[in-house]
Structures are given as C-alpha cells and as structure tokens.
Design a protein around this motif. Structure first.
Motif, PDB file in Angstrom:
ATOM      1  N   GLU A 126       0.279  -0.498   0.104  1.00  0.00           N
ATOM      2  CA  GLU A 126      -0.155  -0.129   0.312  1.00  0.00           C
ATOM      3  C   GLU A 126       1.383   1.182   0.196  1.00  0.00           C
ATOM      4  N   HIS A 259      -1.628  -5.663  -2.437  1.00  0.00           N
ATOM      5  CA  HIS A 259      -1.884  -4.462  -2.077  1.00  0.00           C
ATOM      6  C   HIS A 259      -2.349  -3.494  -3.046  1.00  0.00           C
ATOM      7  N   TYR A 260      -0.335  -3.515  -3.097  1.00  0.00           N
ATOM      8  CA  TYR A 260       0.146  -2.475  -4.343  1.00  0.00           C
ATOM      9  C   TYR A 260      -1.153  -2.352  -5.457  1.00  0.00           C
ATOM     10  N   PHE A 263      -4.331  -0.305  -4.573  1.00  0.00           N
ATOM     11  CA  PHE A 263      -4.471   1.557  -4.189  1.00  0.00           C
ATOM     12  C   PHE A 263      -3.865   2.176  -5.878  1.00  0.00           C
TER      13      PHE A 263
END
Length: 337
Positions: A126, A259-260, A263
């Motif tokens: 994130e 998770h990258y 976003f």
C-alpha cells in the motif's frame, strides 16, 4: 574516533543543535556511510558522515540535494518520511574535509527477515502504491531520467583480483559467464523499462524502513530518482518476501503485489519475462562498485571498508543467482494482475 567526535561537536554547535554533546555512539547498518546517534543537551540526532570516496564524485552533492527534495515532497503528500534537517538552508555541511547530514533521531527498529509478517507486506504494498501516485513533476530533472546501459568488463576486475589474491577470486571466476549473460539481459530489460519512468525512493528494502510498532517510517532517500514502477514493485515485493536472504515466500510476494494493485491499479507490461531481469541491474552495479572498493580503483579505502566490500561481492553474487532461480514464480504472480 576522537577526531570524528570533534568534528561532530563542531557541527552540532555551529548549527545550534545543542551547546554540549552528552553522547556519540555508532549506529550499525550503513553499507556506504557511517551513522551516529548524537545526544545533546537540547535533542537527539542521527548524524550521517558521508563516504569520502562517494563525495569525490562530481554528481554526488547534487544527488543528495535531489534525494532530499524527493523525500520532502513525499512528506508533504502524507508519506511517513524521515528527512534531513536543513542547516542554514543546506542539507549537507562540510566540517574540515568531511561532509555530514543531520536527521531527527527515530526510536524504532529495523525488521529482521524472520520478523516480517503478512501484515507488514500488505503495508509495504500500500505504501509503495501511494508513493507512486505522488506527482513529482515540479522537481523532475531530465538529465536523471534514463539509466545508462553499461557493459561491465568482469575479466578486468578478475585479473586485478588475482594479482592481489582476493578471497572472492574463485567465485568471480566460476560465475563470469553468468554475470556476462545477466548483464546483457538486464541491459535489455532496462531499455524496455526506460519507456515508463517515475520518481521514487528506489531502495525500499528492510534496512530503509524503521518501525514503531506497526507504523513504518521511510529513511535513507539517497538512492531516490527515476525508476520503472513495475521494477520497483518487483524489488520491494522480493525483499519483503524474504528473497534477499534466499528464503523467498511466494505468499508474501503476492500480498505485496495485490495490495499495491489495490491502490495503484497499474497495467503491467506484457514483456514480464524480459523486464523482470531489470531487477538485477542495480545488483550487478553494486558488485562492480564493491569490486572497485575492494581493489581501490579510483580511491583508497580503509581496511574495514575493503573487508565490507569483499563480503558484499560474495553475498551479492549469491543473491543474484538465487533471484534468477525464482523468476518464473514471480512472473506467474505478476501475470495474474
């Protein structure tokens, strides 16, 4: 050490960071520079003594200035950042023949590989995505954009190492052909990666993230510059999934990536099988740099720094070979996204 303490004391007093120094103690972990915890009567600071060999390079000063511009803009955009304290509006100050930077001291910890949890991996994915979404256009510098393709003459280093009977001669000799092959593949990958570049930290491994409980703080922005976002994602996911200690955990790699993407929502390059080799470009350059330190090419170095360089050579060759062995697993995960 006494002379160094005297220079640190002069630095502290000159820029009104305290009237007296209570304690100066080394901080372990730096591979290129020396770090000290400095306790004064008015505060606690982390003082970085910059490597004199690096500071002799023509571009060194401007590189540090640029990196602090990047870190400060990241901080303005809400990133948890530790930036240098400006001393009379300068981030680097010279005392005698030495150069120093001063940072607020953060009471935190660097994680060991075995301490990294899936939650840490999610946080890193994130955080990297949010860093990649920052607009750095107002500090962009065209001359810094493209990585240069470099052919490394491993045989010339090997010949010098043999003359000096270096401990890594056999390892370098046995892996010369592989290093040539990987150098070519990484150069081709960089040509592909150069088509999509952003400004970022470029060294977000374990040693550059301090933790206070579950809260991360990004430190050491020295490597800041242009990078392909996919290449940085692969590097971050690789390190936080244990790849750097040759204990790669596919599940953790996938957590960072997922998770990258939650976003950043980036479309990955179709040439994944090629571009993934860009991840070893910096590793090859790091071996080259340490060979030059070990062999005192261009500068003279102290015995402890030469020993450190030789350890890095052996370790880095092993790490690169392990990385190559795991490429198919990484590509498989990336293709899902």
């Amino acid at each position: 050490m006494k002379n160094r303490n005297g220079k640190i004391e002069k630095l502290i007093k000159q820029f009104h960071l305290g009237n007296s120094i209570i304690e100066v103690s080394p901080i372990t972990g730096g591979l290129s520079h020396r770090m000290y915890k400095v306790v004064t009567d008015s505060g606690i600071y982390a003082v970085k003594e910059l490597n004199p060999g690096i500071m002799k390079r023509e571009e060194a000063y401007s590189n540090f200035v640029f990196s602090e511009k990047v870190s400060n803009l990241a901080k303005e955009n809400g990133m948890p950042v530790i930036s240098a304290i400006k001393l009379e509006n300068e981030v680097i100050r010279q005392v005698g023949s030495d150069f120093f930077m001063v940072f607020p001291y953060l009471e935190g910890k660097l994680l060991k590989s075995e301490e990294i949890t899936e939650k840490h991996c999610a946080i890193m994915g994130e955080m990297l995505a949010k860093l990649h979404l920052i607009d750095f256009s107002n500090i962009e510098e065209e001359t810094r954009k493209q990585k240069e393709i470099q052919k490394i003459d491993w045989n010339s280093y090997l010949a010098l190492a043999k003359k000096e009977n270096k401990s890594y001669v056999t390892m370098l000799e046995q892996n010369g052909d592989l290093l040539d092959e990987l150098c070519e593949k990484s150069n081709m990958a960089i040509l592909e990666a150069n088509q999509d570049l952003i400004v970022s930290h470029r060294d977000l491994d374990r040693k550059n993230v301090m933790w206070q409980n579950e809260n991360p703080f990004i430190i050491d922005w020295e490597a800041s510059g242009y990078i392909n976002p996919l290449i940085e994602l692969i590097g971050v996911a690789w390190n936080w999934a244990g790849g750097d200690v040759e204990k790669f955990q596919v599940c953790k790699f996938e957590i960072v990536v997922n998770h990258y993407q939650k976003f950043a929502k980036r479309k990955f390059d179709e040439q994944l099988n090629k571009i993934v080799y860009a991840g070893i470009y910096d590793g090859l350059q790091w071996i080259k740099y340490n060979l030059e330190r070990s062999l005192c090419i261009g500068n003279s170095y102290q015995a402890d720094e030469i020993e450190l360089a030789e350890n890095e050579i052996r370790q880095s060759i092993g790490e690169i070979k392990y990385y190559v062995s795991q490429i198919n697993k990484m590509v498989e995960i990336l293709e899902k996204n």
